[in-house]
Design a protein around this motif. Structure first.
Motif, PDB file in Angstrom:
ATOM      1  N   VAL A 139       0.822  -1.210   0.000  1.00  0.00           N
ATOM      2  CA  VAL A 139       0.000   0.000   0.000  1.00  0.00           C
ATOM      3  C   VAL A 139       0.858   1.263   0.000  1.00  0.00           C
ATOM      4  N   MET A 140       2.176   1.034  -0.016  1.00  0.00           N
ATOM      5  CA  MET A 140       3.138   2.128  -0.160  1.00  0.00           C
ATOM      6  C   MET A 140       2.635   3.442   0.412  1.00  0.00           C
ATOM      7  N   LEU A 141       3.051   3.718   1.625  1.00  0.00           N
ATOM      8  CA  LEU A 141       2.587   4.927   2.302  1.00  0.00           C
ATOM      9  C   LEU A 141       2.811   6.175   1.451  1.00  0.00           C
ATOM     10  N   ARG A 142       1.769   6.959   1.346  1.00  0.00           N
ATOM     11  CA  ARG A 142       1.868   8.176   0.551  1.00  0.00           C
ATOM     12  C   ARG A 142       1.613   9.404   1.408  1.00  0.00           C
ATOM     13  N   ASP A 143       1.485  10.540   0.749  1.00  0.00           N
ATOM     14  CA  ASP A 143       1.440  11.802   1.496  1.00  0.00           C
ATOM     15  C   ASP A 143       0.247  12.004   2.440  1.00  0.00           C
ATOM     16  N   THR A 144      -0.955  11.772   1.953  1.00  0.00           N
ATOM     17  CA  THR A 144      -2.109  12.050   2.819  1.00  0.00           C
ATOM     18  C   THR A 144      -2.796  10.769   3.273  1.00  0.00           C
ATOM     19  N   ALA A 145      -3.463  10.833   4.393  1.00  0.00           N
ATOM     20  CA  ALA A 145      -4.141   9.672   4.967  1.00  0.00           C
ATOM     21  C   ALA A 145      -5.169   9.093   4.007  1.00  0.00           C
ATOM     22  N   THR A 146      -5.832   9.950   3.303  1.00  0.00           N
ATOM     23  CA  THR A 146      -6.869   9.494   2.381  1.00  0.00           C
ATOM     24  C   THR A 146      -6.319   8.535   1.348  1.00  0.00           C
ATOM     25  N   ARG A 147      -5.151   8.862   0.860  1.00  0.00           N
ATOM     26  CA  ARG A 147      -4.603   8.010  -0.195  1.00  0.00           C
ATOM     27  C   ARG A 147      -4.196   6.651   0.334  1.00  0.00           C
ATOM     28  N   ILE A 148      -3.655   6.650   1.556  1.00  0.00           N
ATOM     29  CA  ILE A 148      -3.281   5.375   2.152  1.00  0.00           C
ATOM     30  C   ILE A 148      -4.532   4.516   2.309  1.00  0.00           C
ATOM     31  N   GLN A 149      -5.590   5.149   2.787  1.00  0.00           N
ATOM     32  CA  GLN A 149      -6.833   4.409   2.970  1.00  0.00           C
ATOM     33  C   GLN A 149      -7.369   3.904   1.648  1.00  0.00           C
ATOM     34  N   ASP A 150      -7.269   4.740   0.619  1.00  0.00           N
ATOM     35  CA  ASP A 150      -7.741   4.310  -0.698  1.00  0.00           C
ATOM     36  C   ASP A 150      -6.955   3.100  -1.176  1.00  0.00           C
ATOM     37  N   GLN A 151      -5.623   3.164  -1.006  1.00  0.00           N
ATOM     38  CA  GLN A 151      -4.763   2.057  -1.429  1.00  0.00           C
ATOM     39  C   GLN A 151      -5.100   0.790  -0.659  1.00  0.00           C
ATOM     40  N   THR A 152      -5.312   0.938   0.647  1.00  0.00           N
ATOM     41  CA  THR A 152      -5.623  -0.211   1.483  1.00  0.00           C
ATOM     42  C   THR A 152      -6.937  -0.844   1.073  1.00  0.00           C
ATOM     43  N   ARG A 153      -7.930   0.009   0.888  1.00  0.00           N
ATOM     44  CA  ARG A 153      -9.257  -0.487   0.485  1.00  0.00           C
ATOM     45  C   ARG A 153      -9.138  -1.259  -0.825  1.00  0.00           C
ATOM     46  N   LEU A 154      -8.351  -0.696  -1.729  1.00  0.00           N
ATOM     47  CA  LEU A 154      -8.164  -1.315  -3.034  1.00  0.00           C
ATOM     48  C   LEU A 154      -7.442  -2.658  -2.905  1.00  0.00           C
ATOM     49  N   LEU A 155      -6.414  -2.680  -2.063  1.00  0.00           N
ATOM     50  CA  LEU A 155      -5.667  -3.932  -1.856  1.00  0.00           C
ATOM     51  C   LEU A 155      -6.598  -5.038  -1.351  1.00  0.00           C
ATOM     52  N   ILE A 156      -7.378  -4.730  -0.320  1.00  0.00           N
ATOM     53  CA  ILE A 156      -8.281  -5.725   0.279  1.00  0.00           C
ATOM     54  C   ILE A 156      -9.315  -6.178  -0.762  1.00  0.00           C
ATOM     55  N   LYS A 157      -9.818  -5.221  -1.526  1.00  0.00           N
ATOM     56  CA  LYS A 157     -10.829  -5.530  -2.528  1.00  0.00           C
ATOM     57  C   LYS A 157     -10.244  -6.408  -3.635  1.00  0.00           C
ATOM     58  N   LEU A 158      -9.041  -6.060  -4.095  1.00  0.00           N
ATOM     59  CA  LEU A 158      -8.415  -6.831  -5.169  1.00  0.00           C
ATOM     60  C   LEU A 158      -8.086  -8.255  -4.712  1.00  0.00           C
ATOM     61  N   LEU A 159      -7.650  -8.372  -3.462  1.00  0.00           N
ATOM     62  CA  LEU A 159      -7.355  -9.712  -2.925  1.00  0.00           C
ATOM     63  C   LEU A 159      -8.637 -10.547  -2.927  1.00  0.00           C
ATOM     64  N   ARG A 160      -9.732  -9.910  -2.578  1.00  0.00           N
ATOM     65  CA  ARG A 160     -11.020 -10.612  -2.483  1.00  0.00           C
ATOM     66  C   ARG A 160     -11.523 -11.037  -3.852  1.00  0.00           C
ATOM     67  N   THR A 161     -11.384 -10.140  -4.821  1.00  0.00           N
ATOM     68  CA  THR A 161     -12.000 -10.413  -6.118  1.00  0.00           C
ATOM     69  C   THR A 161     -11.109 -11.190  -7.066  1.00  0.00           C
ATOM     70  N   SER A 162      -9.777 -11.116  -6.878  1.00  0.00           N
ATOM     71  CA  SER A 162      -8.940 -11.753  -7.898  1.00  0.00           C
ATOM     72  C   SER A 162      -8.312 -13.071  -7.468  1.00  0.00           C
ATOM     73  N   MET A 163      -8.518 -13.479  -6.201  1.00  0.00           N
ATOM     74  CA  MET A 163      -8.010 -14.793  -5.808  1.00  0.00           C
ATOM     75  C   MET A 163      -8.892 -15.428  -4.737  1.00  0.00           C
ATOM     76  N   PRO A 164      -8.899 -16.770  -4.707  1.00  0.00           N
ATOM     77  CA  PRO A 164      -9.814 -17.458  -3.791  1.00  0.00           C
ATOM     78  C   PRO A 164      -9.211 -17.731  -2.418  1.00  0.00           C
ATOM     79  N   THR A 165      -8.063 -17.154  -2.141  1.00  0.00           N
ATOM     80  CA  THR A 165      -7.316 -17.486  -0.927  1.00  0.00           C
ATOM     81  C   THR A 165      -7.877 -16.812   0.332  1.00  0.00           C
TER      82      THR A 165
END
Ligand SMILES: Nc1ncnc2c1ncn2[C@@H]1O[C@H](COP(=O)(O)OP(=O)(O)OP(=O)(O)O)[C@@H](O)[C@H]1O
Ligand SMILES: [Mg+2]
Length: 240
Positions: A139-165
């Motif tokens: 999630v590579m920490l970035r400048d503002t909190a919002t972006r970190i949260q966006d990256q995190t949300r995206l990571l969790i979502k992508l893990l959920r949708t693109s693999m069955p693990t």
């Protein structure tokens, strides 16, 4: 009625705290200071999977594959054997995180590409369990909190949708001083949080574990003392 499938961790005393195991297909955060047992928890989860015929992938960010194998061996877990059988693989995050875009001042990993590449590997191996230890680099920490949260949300979502693990993500935590700050991974986005800590108990330091949250699970907010034992890994003391 819909029921939550459980993925046992094999950690003595832990599965019983969470109705038999982690919720299948979800991402769970293991957080704690250095040396509190995050890597051992993760390796035990993967080894238990291998014993049950479920393949696994460990993505390391800070350590070399050889070090991981050595750590596992010191606890009596022969992961090397499963690497040879192609049922288990250790990847280094670097391979996925090299896909950066932007100049040096504006580096942001292309999370879609990183997780897409990882998903290909997961699907090829038919892995059922995945560990990102630590998940922070994804999630590579970035400048503002919002972006970190966006990256995190995206990571969790992508893990959920693109693999069955079922996924374990680790992160560093600062001690609880009223306000607990998670580095990299936001607690409210994952399906579960396990906090590992060193605590003072009867004038000695002890290892402790709290199930901070676990969706769809009746997990009591109790601090459990544990030990790390050769041949067994993490053992909750009530179950020693
Ligand atoms: N073979 C072993 N037998 C007993 N205890 C062990 C063994 N190997 C490691 N430990 C204990 O486990 C601790 C480290 O656990 P682990 O590596 O899982 O921590 P971590 O939270 O991943 O740390 P970091 O944040 O530095 O990666 C060691 O400090 C050591 O006390
Ligand atoms: Mg570690």
């Amino acid at each position: 009625m819909m029921q939550t499938d459980r993925v046992p961790t094999g950690i003595a005393g832990f599965d019983g705290l969470v109705e038999g195991g982690l919720p299948k297909g979800r991402s769970i955060l293991i957080t704690g200071e250095p040396g509190t047992g995050k890597t051992i928890f993760s390796l035990q989860f993967l080894f238990e999977g291998l014993l049950r015929g479920e393949r696994g992938i460990y993505v390391a960010a800070d350590e070399e594959p050889m070090d991981i194998l050595e750590q596992a061996a010191s606890l009596g877990w022969n992961l090397e054997e499963y690497v040879e059988k192609k049922e288990f693989a250790i990847l280094t995050a670097g391979a996925y995180l090299s896909s950066v875009s932007g100049g040096p001042k504006d580096r942001q990993i292309d999370i879609h590409k990183a997780i897409g590449d990882l998903a290909k590997f997961v699907n090829q191996l038919e892995a059922k369990r995945l560990v990102l230890d630590p998940a922070g680099p994804f999630v590579m920490l970035r400048d503002t909190a919002t972006r970190i949260q966006d990256q995190t949300r995206l990571l969790i979502k992508l893990l959920r949708t693109s693999m069955p693990t079922t996924n374990l993500l680790t992160s560093y935590a600062v001690p609880r001083t009223g306000e607990r700050t998670m580095r990299g991974i936001e607690e409210y986005m994952v399906a579960g949080v396990v906090v590992l800590e060193m605590i003072w108990r009867e004038e000695r330091l002890a290892r402790s574990l709290i199930v901070g949250k676990m969706r769809c699970t009746d997990a009591k907010p109790v601090q459990h003392e544990f030990d790390i034992v050769k041949g067994k890994g993490i053992v909750l003391l009530e179950h020693a």
